[in-house]
Motif scaffolding. Structure first.
Motif, mmCIF file in Angstrom:
data_model
loop_
_atom_site.group_PDB
_atom_site.id
_atom_site.type_symbol
_atom_site.label_atom_id
_atom_site.label_comp_id
_atom_site.label_asym_id
_atom_site.label_seq_id
_atom_site.Cartn_x
_atom_site.Cartn_y
_atom_site.Cartn_z
ATOM 1 N N TRP A 211 0.823 -1.201 0.000
ATOM 2 C CA TRP A 211 0.000 0.000 0.000
ATOM 3 C C TRP A 211 0.865 1.261 0.000
ATOM 4 O O TRP A 211 0.560 2.235 -0.698
ATOM 5 C CB TRP A 211 -0.934 -0.011 1.200
ATOM 6 C CG TRP A 211 -1.931 -1.124 1.157
ATOM 7 C CD1 TRP A 211 -2.051 -2.165 2.033
ATOM 8 C CD2 TRP A 211 -2.927 -1.346 0.148
ATOM 9 N NE1 TRP A 211 -3.052 -3.011 1.653
ATOM 10 C CE2 TRP A 211 -3.617 -2.538 0.507
ATOM 11 C CE3 TRP A 211 -3.306 -0.667 -1.002
ATOM 12 C CZ2 TRP A 211 -4.659 -3.048 -0.254
ATOM 13 C CZ3 TRP A 211 -4.347 -1.181 -1.762
ATOM 14 C CH2 TRP A 211 -5.008 -2.346 -1.389
ATOM 15 N N LEU A 214 2.194 1.590 -3.596
ATOM 16 C CA LEU A 214 1.188 2.133 -4.508
ATOM 17 C C LEU A 214 1.005 3.626 -4.295
ATOM 18 O O LEU A 214 0.879 4.399 -5.253
ATOM 19 C CB LEU A 214 -0.140 1.408 -4.305
ATOM 20 C CG LEU A 214 -0.253 0.003 -4.908
ATOM 21 C CD1 LEU A 214 -1.569 -0.645 -4.496
ATOM 22 C CD2 LEU A 214 -0.143 0.058 -6.425
ATOM 23 N N TYR A 215 0.975 4.045 -3.051
ATOM 24 C CA TYR A 215 0.814 5.470 -2.740
ATOM 25 C C TYR A 215 1.979 6.277 -3.312
ATOM 26 O O TYR A 215 1.788 7.334 -3.916
ATOM 27 C CB TYR A 215 0.724 5.636 -1.229
ATOM 28 C CG TYR A 215 0.319 7.007 -0.768
ATOM 29 C CD1 TYR A 215 -0.998 7.428 -0.859
ATOM 30 C CD2 TYR A 215 1.253 7.894 -0.233
ATOM 31 C CE1 TYR A 215 -1.380 8.679 -0.438
ATOM 32 C CE2 TYR A 215 0.894 9.146 0.193
ATOM 33 C CZ TYR A 215 -0.428 9.535 0.098
ATOM 34 O OH TYR A 215 -0.798 10.787 0.500
ATOM 35 N N ILE A 218 1.742 6.516 -7.152
ATOM 36 C CA ILE A 218 0.722 7.485 -7.579
ATOM 37 C C ILE A 218 1.271 8.903 -7.518
ATOM 38 O O ILE A 218 1.135 9.690 -8.466
ATOM 39 C CB ILE A 218 -0.534 7.346 -6.708
ATOM 40 C CG1 ILE A 218 -1.254 6.030 -7.017
ATOM 41 C CG2 ILE A 218 -1.486 8.520 -6.923
ATOM 42 C CD1 ILE A 218 -2.361 5.697 -6.047
ATOM 43 N N VAL A 274 -7.832 12.243 -11.085
ATOM 44 C CA VAL A 274 -7.657 10.787 -11.066
ATOM 45 C C VAL A 274 -6.658 10.389 -9.986
ATOM 46 O O VAL A 274 -6.841 9.393 -9.267
ATOM 47 C CB VAL A 274 -7.203 10.287 -12.452
ATOM 48 C CG1 VAL A 274 -6.778 8.825 -12.379
ATOM 49 C CG2 VAL A 274 -8.317 10.462 -13.466
ATOM 50 N N THR A 275 -5.580 11.170 -9.856
ATOM 51 C CA THR A 275 -4.592 10.905 -8.816
ATOM 52 C C THR A 275 -5.216 10.999 -7.437
ATOM 53 O O THR A 275 -4.958 10.166 -6.556
ATOM 54 C CB THR A 275 -3.424 11.901 -8.932
ATOM 55 O OG1 THR A 275 -2.816 11.772 -10.220
ATOM 56 C CG2 THR A 275 -2.390 11.646 -7.857
ATOM 57 N N ALA A 278 -7.398 7.949 -6.933
ATOM 58 C CA ALA A 278 -6.563 6.767 -6.709
ATOM 59 C C ALA A 278 -5.934 6.795 -5.319
ATOM 60 O O ALA A 278 -5.877 5.760 -4.626
ATOM 61 C CB ALA A 278 -5.480 6.681 -7.783
ATOM 62 N N LYS A 279 -5.460 7.959 -4.907
ATOM 63 C CA LYS A 279 -4.879 8.108 -3.564
ATOM 64 C C LYS A 279 -5.906 7.777 -2.490
ATOM 65 O O LYS A 279 -5.617 7.055 -1.527
ATOM 66 C CB LYS A 279 -4.360 9.528 -3.398
ATOM 67 C CG LYS A 279 -3.940 9.904 -1.987
ATOM 68 C CD LYS A 279 -3.460 11.336 -1.965
ATOM 69 C CE LYS A 279 -3.236 11.828 -0.533
ATOM 70 N NZ LYS A 279 -4.486 11.947 0.213
ATOM 71 N N ALA A 281 -8.594 5.924 -2.837
ATOM 72 C CA ALA A 281 -8.927 4.501 -2.909
ATOM 73 C C ALA A 281 -7.857 3.655 -2.220
ATOM 74 O O ALA A 281 -8.183 2.693 -1.499
ATOM 75 C CB ALA A 281 -9.076 4.076 -4.366
ATOM 76 N N VAL A 282 -6.585 3.993 -2.429
ATOM 77 C CA VAL A 282 -5.504 3.246 -1.777
ATOM 78 C C VAL A 282 -5.592 3.396 -0.267
ATOM 79 O O VAL A 282 -5.450 2.415 0.485
ATOM 80 C CB VAL A 282 -4.138 3.730 -2.298
ATOM 81 C CG1 VAL A 282 -3.005 3.196 -1.433
ATOM 82 C CG2 VAL A 282 -3.938 3.283 -3.737
#
Length: 302
Positions: A211, A214-215, A218, A274-275, A278-279, A281-282
């Motif tokens: 996680w 992924l962060y 992004i 979108v970023t 996505a942030k 959601a993560v």
């Protein structure tokens, strides 16, 4: 007893109750909330609305024409290529640096941490000038590169190098505190059980940092696509060749082609949105996984 009249003694170990005097009056809370909302409206929502309003001012056809114009498509392609090269390389560096710093003690560890933070302290324009000094025609390696017909600055390699310099702290800085908190115990246990280095990484380390990784990816990708200062210095602003999306937007705006400039800018705005999604959601998935893990093993709450 008379000496204790009016006093309320707390039992040993009992939590102290919040004093009523520490609770803000409703008016103060409402004022603070209104100030926050007003700030967000002026500096976040209003600029977003302005970008899309100006982008569609001449209609949907003009908006579409601005996006499919050859120079715009070239800028989009170059931006994607830059991100596709810079981000994976920064992931490799970030994971390697975080693993070395968090799991091992060695000489120069503090220096490595300082160097990782260097792009946060150096202006992107100065970073671009450093690459000009190194690889430019009059730079330290300029003559050697020219003899071999290798062009770094005012070409795609220079743009990728400048982007990598400005973005390489993001992955490492997300992973270092996470891996330091986790400690080396699980890796050491896997080593004792006979696991190889790659098995330890893919089956122990990577699941624990997924996680945070992924962060960091992004944030790194968003900065790579939106980088302006360093890329502006090393690109040479050659239309159709070395202009990324931010540079192309600047050229359109300086030519008073405002509708096209804001139309292209809307692409970067969508990238930012979108970023953000996505942030979020993560973070939500990470929090959910953590709650499940705590419900299965309450000791993890500590």
């Amino acid at each position: 007893m008379a000496g204790t009249t009016g006093l309320r003694l707390q039992p040993a170990g009992a939590p102290a109750h919040r004093s009523a005097t520490l609770i803000e009056p409703p008016l103060v809370r409402y004022v603070l909330i209104m100030i926050t909302l007003l700030f967000l409206a002026l500096f976040l929502v209003l600029p977003l609305v302005a970008v899309f309003t100006e982008g569609f001012r001449k209609g949907i056809q003009a908006y579409g024409a601005a996006l499919i114009e050859p120079d715009t498509l070239s800028a989009i392609w170059l931006t994607l290529i830059t991100a596709l090269v810079a981000v994976p390389l920064n992931v490799v560096f970030g994971v390697s640096a975080a693993w070395a710093i968090a799991k091992f003690d060695f000489r120069g560890k503090s220096l490595l941490i300082t160097l990782i933070d260097l792009p946060f302290a150096v202006s992107p324009v100065i970073a671009g000038m450093i690459f000009i000094l190194l690889f430019g025609a009059q730079g330290w390696l300029g003559a050697w590169l020219s003899e071999r017909d290798i062009q770094i600055v005012f070409a795609v390699p220079g743009i990728i190098l400048a982007t990598m310099f400005c973005t390489f702290p993001f992955v490492a800085r997300e992973l270092i505190p996470l891996m330091q908190e986790q400690g080396p115990e699980e890796e050491e246990a896997a080593r004792v059980l006979g696991a190889s280095g790659w098995q330890i990484f893919f089956r122990v380390t990577l699941p624990n940092i997924k996680w945070g990784l992924l962060y960091g990816v992004i944030l790194c990708n968003a900065r790579a696509m939106g980088e302006f200062g360093a890329v502006s210095v090393v690109s040479g602003h050659i239309r159709g060749l070395t202009n990324t999306l931010p540079l192309h937007i600047e050229i359109l705006y300086n030519e008073y082609n405002f509708a096209a400039a804001f139309a292209v800018a809307s692409l970067l705005t969508l990238l930012a949105l979108v970023t953000l999604v996505a942030k979020t959601a993560v973070e939500w998935r990470h929090a959910r996984e953590l709650r499940v893990a705590i419900s299965l093993d309450p000791r993890r709450a500590a």
